[in-house]
Write a protein that holds these residues in place. Structure first.
Motif, PDB file in Angstrom:
ATOM      1  N   LEU A 195      53.259  60.086  20.019  1.00  0.00           N
ATOM      2  CA  LEU A 195      53.863  58.747  20.109  1.00  0.00           C
ATOM      3  C   LEU A 195      52.793  57.676  20.280  1.00  0.00           C
ATOM      4  CD1 LEU A 195      56.745  57.376  20.271  1.00  0.00           C
ATOM      5  CD2 LEU A 195      56.383  57.368  22.745  1.00  0.00           C
ATOM      6  N   TRP A 196      51.655  58.033  20.837  1.00  0.00           N
ATOM      7  CA  TRP A 196      50.560  57.110  21.144  1.00  0.00           C
ATOM      8  C   TRP A 196      50.041  56.400  19.883  1.00  0.00           C
ATOM      9  CZ3 TRP A 196      45.699  59.252  24.231  1.00  0.00           C
ATOM     10  CH2 TRP A 196      44.912  58.178  24.665  1.00  0.00           C
ATOM     11  N   GLY A 197      50.086  57.062  18.768  1.00  0.00           N
ATOM     12  CA  GLY A 197      49.523  56.516  17.532  1.00  0.00           C
ATOM     13  C   GLY A 197      50.114  55.171  17.136  1.00  0.00           C
ATOM     14  N   PRO A 198      49.259  54.235  16.625  1.00  0.00           N
ATOM     15  CA  PRO A 198      49.753  52.889  16.271  1.00  0.00           C
ATOM     16  C   PRO A 198      50.749  52.903  15.104  1.00  0.00           C
ATOM     17  CG  PRO A 198      47.448  53.145  15.640  1.00  0.00           C
ATOM     18  CD  PRO A 198      47.803  54.345  16.466  1.00  0.00           C
ATOM     19  N   LEU A 199      50.819  53.971  14.335  1.00  0.00           N
ATOM     20  CA  LEU A 199      51.816  54.001  13.258  1.00  0.00           C
ATOM     21  C   LEU A 199      53.190  54.384  13.817  1.00  0.00           C
ATOM     22  CD1 LEU A 199      49.995  55.687  10.237  1.00  0.00           C
ATOM     23  CD2 LEU A 199      50.145  53.272  10.853  1.00  0.00           C
ATOM     24  N   HIS A 200      53.219  54.858  15.059  1.00  0.00           N
ATOM     25  CA  HIS A 200      54.471  55.326  15.684  1.00  0.00           C
ATOM     26  C   HIS A 200      54.723  54.485  16.934  1.00  0.00           C
ATOM     27  CE1 HIS A 200      57.672  58.012  16.657  1.00  0.00           C
ATOM     28  NE2 HIS A 200      57.009  59.073  17.094  1.00  0.00           N
ATOM     29  N   GLY A 201      54.878  55.077  18.091  1.00  0.00           N
ATOM     30  CA  GLY A 201      55.216  54.288  19.275  1.00  0.00           C
ATOM     31  C   GLY A 201      54.147  53.276  19.651  1.00  0.00           C
ATOM     32  N   GLY A 202      52.896  53.581  19.321  1.00  0.00           N
ATOM     33  CA  GLY A 202      51.798  52.659  19.651  1.00  0.00           C
ATOM     34  C   GLY A 202      51.957  51.316  18.957  1.00  0.00           C
ATOM     35  N   ALA A 203      52.893  51.243  18.002  1.00  0.00           N
ATOM     36  CA  ALA A 203      53.090  49.993  17.254  1.00  0.00           C
ATOM     37  C   ALA A 203      53.557  48.864  18.164  1.00  0.00           C
ATOM     38  CB  ALA A 203      54.093  50.204  16.127  1.00  0.00           C
ATOM     39  N   ASN A 204      54.318  49.190  19.248  1.00  0.00           N
ATOM     40  CA  ASN A 204      54.822  48.072  20.066  1.00  0.00           C
ATOM     41  C   ASN A 204      53.679  47.341  20.771  1.00  0.00           C
ATOM     42  OD1 ASN A 204      54.305  49.818  22.242  1.00  0.00           O
ATOM     43  ND2 ASN A 204      56.464  50.115  22.748  1.00  0.00           N
ATOM     44  N   GLN A 205      52.622  48.088  21.115  1.00  0.00           N
ATOM     45  CA  GLN A 205      51.437  47.416  21.681  1.00  0.00           C
ATOM     46  C   GLN A 205      50.710  46.661  20.578  1.00  0.00           C
ATOM     47  OE1 GLN A 205      48.714  49.960  23.892  1.00  0.00           O
ATOM     48  NE2 GLN A 205      47.041  48.497  23.662  1.00  0.00           N
ATOM     49  N   ALA A 206      50.589  47.294  19.397  1.00  0.00           N
ATOM     50  CA  ALA A 206      49.868  46.673  18.266  1.00  0.00           C
ATOM     51  C   ALA A 206      50.562  45.391  17.809  1.00  0.00           C
ATOM     52  CB  ALA A 206      49.773  47.672  17.107  1.00  0.00           C
ATOM     53  N   VAL A 207      51.900  45.361  17.914  1.00  0.00           N
ATOM     54  CA  VAL A 207      52.641  44.146  17.514  1.00  0.00           C
ATOM     55  C   VAL A 207      52.247  42.981  18.403  1.00  0.00           C
ATOM     56  CG1 VAL A 207      54.936  43.049  17.500  1.00  0.00           C
ATOM     57  CG2 VAL A 207      54.635  45.306  16.503  1.00  0.00           C
ATOM     58  N   LEU A 208      52.230  43.206  19.709  1.00  0.00           N
ATOM     59  CA  LEU A 208      51.919  42.116  20.648  1.00  0.00           C
ATOM     60  C   LEU A 208      50.478  41.645  20.439  1.00  0.00           C
ATOM     61  CD1 LEU A 208      51.959  40.418  23.305  1.00  0.00           C
ATOM     62  CD2 LEU A 208      54.169  41.154  22.474  1.00  0.00           C
ATOM     63  N   GLU A 209      49.565  42.590  20.220  1.00  0.00           N
ATOM     64  CA  GLU A 209      48.165  42.217  19.979  1.00  0.00           C
ATOM     65  C   GLU A 209      48.039  41.431  18.684  1.00  0.00           C
ATOM     66  OE1 GLU A 209      46.379  45.975  22.563  1.00  0.00           O
ATOM     67  OE2 GLU A 209      46.598  46.132  20.380  1.00  0.00           O
ATOM     68  N   MET A 210      48.847  41.799  17.686  1.00  0.00           N
ATOM     69  CA  MET A 210      48.834  41.082  16.408  1.00  0.00           C
ATOM     70  C   MET A 210      49.369  39.660  16.602  1.00  0.00           C
ATOM     71  SD  MET A 210      51.045  41.923  12.961  1.00  0.00           S
ATOM     72  CE  MET A 210      52.614  41.658  13.789  1.00  0.00           C
ATOM     73  N   LEU A 211      50.492  39.558  17.321  1.00  0.00           N
ATOM     74  CA  LEU A 211      51.099  38.234  17.537  1.00  0.00           C
ATOM     75  C   LEU A 211      50.157  37.339  18.346  1.00  0.00           C
ATOM     76  CD1 LEU A 211      54.780  39.341  18.305  1.00  0.00           C
ATOM     77  CD2 LEU A 211      53.931  38.304  16.194  1.00  0.00           C
ATOM     78  N   GLN A 212      49.447  37.939  19.320  1.00  0.00           N
ATOM     79  CA  GLN A 212      48.500  37.150  20.115  1.00  0.00           C
ATOM     80  C   GLN A 212      47.328  36.698  19.241  1.00  0.00           C
ATOM     81  OE1 GLN A 212      48.126  40.070  23.262  1.00  0.00           O
ATOM     82  NE2 GLN A 212      48.999  38.659  24.777  1.00  0.00           N
ATOM     83  N   ALA A 213      46.895  37.583  18.328  1.00  0.00           N
ATOM     84  CA  ALA A 213      45.790  37.211  17.419  1.00  0.00           C
ATOM     85  C   ALA A 213      46.228  36.047  16.539  1.00  0.00           C
ATOM     86  CB  ALA A 213      45.389  38.411  16.564  1.00  0.00           C
ATOM     87  N   ILE A 214      47.468  36.102  16.063  1.00  0.00           N
ATOM     88  CA  ILE A 214      47.984  35.025  15.205  1.00  0.00           C
ATOM     89  C   ILE A 214      48.070  33.736  16.017  1.00  0.00           C
ATOM     90  CG2 ILE A 214      50.010  34.199  13.924  1.00  0.00           C
ATOM     91  CD1 ILE A 214      50.551  37.126  13.127  1.00  0.00           C
ATOM     92  N   GLN A 215      48.514  33.864  17.269  1.00  0.00           N
ATOM     93  CA  GLN A 215      48.626  32.669  18.129  1.00  0.00           C
ATOM     94  C   GLN A 215      47.238  32.053  18.342  1.00  0.00           C
ATOM     95  OE1 GLN A 215      49.492  33.352  22.285  1.00  0.00           O
ATOM     96  NE2 GLN A 215      50.847  31.559  22.377  1.00  0.00           N
ATOM     97  N   GLU A 216      46.239  32.917  18.636  1.00  0.00           N
ATOM     98  CA  GLU A 216      44.885  32.400  18.851  1.00  0.00           C
ATOM     99  C   GLU A 216      44.327  31.790  17.569  1.00  0.00           C
ATOM    100  OE1 GLU A 216      44.827  35.446  22.251  1.00  0.00           O
ATOM    101  OE2 GLU A 216      43.345  35.955  20.708  1.00  0.00           O
ATOM    102  N   ASP A 217      44.872  32.273  16.435  1.00  0.00           N
ATOM    103  CA  ASP A 217      44.398  31.804  15.137  1.00  0.00           C
ATOM    104  C   ASP A 217      45.171  30.545  14.719  1.00  0.00           C
ATOM    105  OD1 ASP A 217      42.784  31.946  13.021  1.00  0.00           O
ATOM    106  OD2 ASP A 217      43.475  33.902  12.287  1.00  0.00           O
ATOM    107  N   GLY A 218      45.822  29.925  15.693  1.00  0.00           N
ATOM    108  CA  GLY A 218      46.562  28.690  15.399  1.00  0.00           C
ATOM    109  C   GLY A 218      47.920  28.932  14.794  1.00  0.00           C
ATOM    110  N   GLY A 219      48.448  30.172  14.957  1.00  0.00           N
ATOM    111  CA  GLY A 219      49.799  30.460  14.460  1.00  0.00           C
ATOM    112  C   GLY A 219      49.835  30.591  12.945  1.00  0.00           C
ATOM    113  N   ASP A 220      48.664  30.961  12.347  1.00  0.00           N
ATOM    114  CA  ASP A 220      48.566  31.012  10.887  1.00  0.00           C
ATOM    115  C   ASP A 220      49.167  32.317  10.360  1.00  0.00           C
ATOM    116  OD1 ASP A 220      45.737  30.960   8.544  1.00  0.00           O
ATOM    117  OD2 ASP A 220      47.910  31.079   8.293  1.00  0.00           O
ATOM    118  N   THR A 221      50.491  32.406  10.293  1.00  0.00           N
ATOM    119  CA  THR A 221      51.145  33.664   9.871  1.00  0.00           C
ATOM    120  C   THR A 221      50.788  33.994   8.421  1.00  0.00           C
ATOM    121  OG1 THR A 221      53.056  32.310   9.352  1.00  0.00           O
ATOM    122  CG2 THR A 221      53.142  33.533  11.429  1.00  0.00           C
TER     123      THR A 221
END
Ligand code: SDX
Length: 392
Positions: A224-250
């Motif tokens: 479940l740890w893998g980012p393609l599986h359950g680890g995705a919920n952590q990866a999503v938040l890190e992605m959204l934070q990266a986008i936010q730091e990038d000025g919300g450039d989706t």
């Protein structure tokens, strides 16, 4: 000969077993536990009831639920020696790795848990892990936060007890926030089972060798740890934070997700089975609005997530590949609002999936499934004689 073997990488079209636990229809976005729709269970049941339903096949009556709750409470002690193992980890250790280790280590302190030769013995192992796993989850989080490790409170319900073990602060009153407990209960129900996903298949195949329940669950946690599986919920938040730091450039991240040369994926999107919406994502998105509203939290990350979803639903790369938000896309936003650290998000997934893993493992053992041992198509070297070192 290998010509008899049909190759199916990732088992995209291979049924590994018959099961009566969870039904899902990827085209229609249907998910049912033992025939009950997930929408009804999320609204009307509580997590302990759903755990009983998944494992034993029926919704418990009052007496059965009471006994289940008491039997679990009777097993909520975790051997103090386990703390020595926890102490061995650096604070930087990822909680999923810690939990996988602790779950496997539990066998040493519960040697009889490998005996599942009778219904009674199987039941005891099941209530033991349902009781001890939440303690290990709370200990893992509090260790990282430098907080004292303690046990639960037997006067509380299962989920409230988990929340208190995680969040009770020294010399501060613990006050129950009903919005948070209800949301956590609902999230755990939504994660409770999902037929033969990667981590459940892992629990089954490890258990098929007659390795014990706790060892099989430890393997499931690792999968479940893998980012393609359950680890995705952590990866999503890190992605959204990266986008936010990038000025919300989706748009930049959408382009990265579509660029074949860029390994970046739009985390929280896509699913092996759901080729339409993931019914859990729909419920969690609604719950995110409700919980943040009730808690009076304005989280710009939620708006970025909604913006991404809207863009993806209108983008033909995603539409053509039938990529929709999955269970991991919005769940982290609620965990964050609850004050759960981002590297604990996948642990929350494991906490929810625990009864599903147990149910699937129990079904596999009761049905006396054969040991899992897939075949292969050999593409290596033909027969050749050994070459001595002096000649290489
Ligand atoms: C869970 O199985 C379960 O039920 C799992 C789960 C459960 O409850 O147990 O539902 C929980 O794990 C949900 C999924 C969480 N993972 C993520 O959000 C990670 C991002 N998603 C992907 O990695 C992917 O969509 C998977 C892993 C979920 C599914 O992978 P598949 O079925 O093997 O699909 P694929 O990788 O072959 O992708 C098909 C196409 C590819 O493009 P082409 O090569 O055909 O051009 O879609 C593309 C992929 O590149 N694609 C994506 C994408 N997901 C798939 N492109 C961009 N972003 C994505 N998220």
């Amino acid at each position: 000969s290998s010509s008899m073997i049909t190759l199916d990488p990732g088992y995209k079209n291979t049924g590994s077993c018959e099961s009566a636990i969870t039904f899902l229809d990827g085209e229609k976005g249907i998910l049912r536990y033992r025939g009950y729709p997930i929408e009804e269970l999320a609204e009307k049941a509580d997590f302990l009831e759903v755990a009983y339903l998944l494992i034993f096949g029926e919704l418990p009556n009052k007496e059965q639920l009471e006994k289940f709750d008491q039997d679990i409470k009777a097993e909520s002690h975790v051997d103090e020696e386990m703390k020595k193992i926890l102490d061995g980890f650096p604070k930087s250790a990822h909680p999923m790795g810690v939990l996988s280790s602790l779950t496997s280590a539990l066998v040493a302190f519960n040697p009889t848990s490998v005996d599942v030769s009778s219904e009674e013995a199987m039941y005891r192992s099941i209530v033991r892990i349902l009781a001890k796993f939440p303690v290990l989850v709370a200990w893992t989080m509090r260790k990282k936060m430098g907080l004292p490790l303690d046990y639960g409170d037997d006067s509380l319900g299962y989920v409230e007890n988990i929340h208190k073990m995680m969040f009770k602060r020294p010399n501060k009153e613990y006050t129950k926030n009903k919005v948070v407990i209800d949301a956590l209960d609902k999230l755990l129900i939504l994660h409770a089972d999902h037929e033969q996903n990667c981590s459940t298949s892992t629990v089954r195949i490890v258990g098929s060798s007659h390795a014990g329940l706790f060892a099989s669950l430890s393997a499931g946690i690792s999968a479940l740890w893998g980012p393609l599986h359950g680890g995705a919920n952590q990866a999503v938040l890190e992605m959204l934070q990266a986008i936010q730091e990038d000025g919300g450039d989706t748009k930049k991240y959408m382009a990265k997700a579509k660029d074949k040369n860029d390994p970046f994926r739009l985390m929280g999107f896509g699913h092996r089975v759901y080729k339409n919406f993931d019914p859990r994502a729909r419920i969690i998105k609604k719950a995110a609005d409700e919980v943040l509203g009730d808690l009076g939290i304005e989280d710009p990350i939620l708006e970025i997530a909604k913006g991404l979803e809207k863009e993806a639903l209108e983008d033909d790369y995603f539409v053509k590949r039938k990529l929709y938000p999955n269970v991991d896309f919005y769940s982290g936003i609620i965990y964050r609002a609850m004050g759960i650290p981002v590297d604990m998000f996948t642990v929350m997934f494991a906490l929810g999936r625990l009864p599903g893993w147990i149910a699937q493992w129990r079904e596999m053992r009761l049905r006396k499934e054969p040991i899992g041992r897939p075949r292969q198509v050999y593409i290596g070297e033909n027969l050749r004689p050994f070459v001595p070192l002096s000649k290489r």
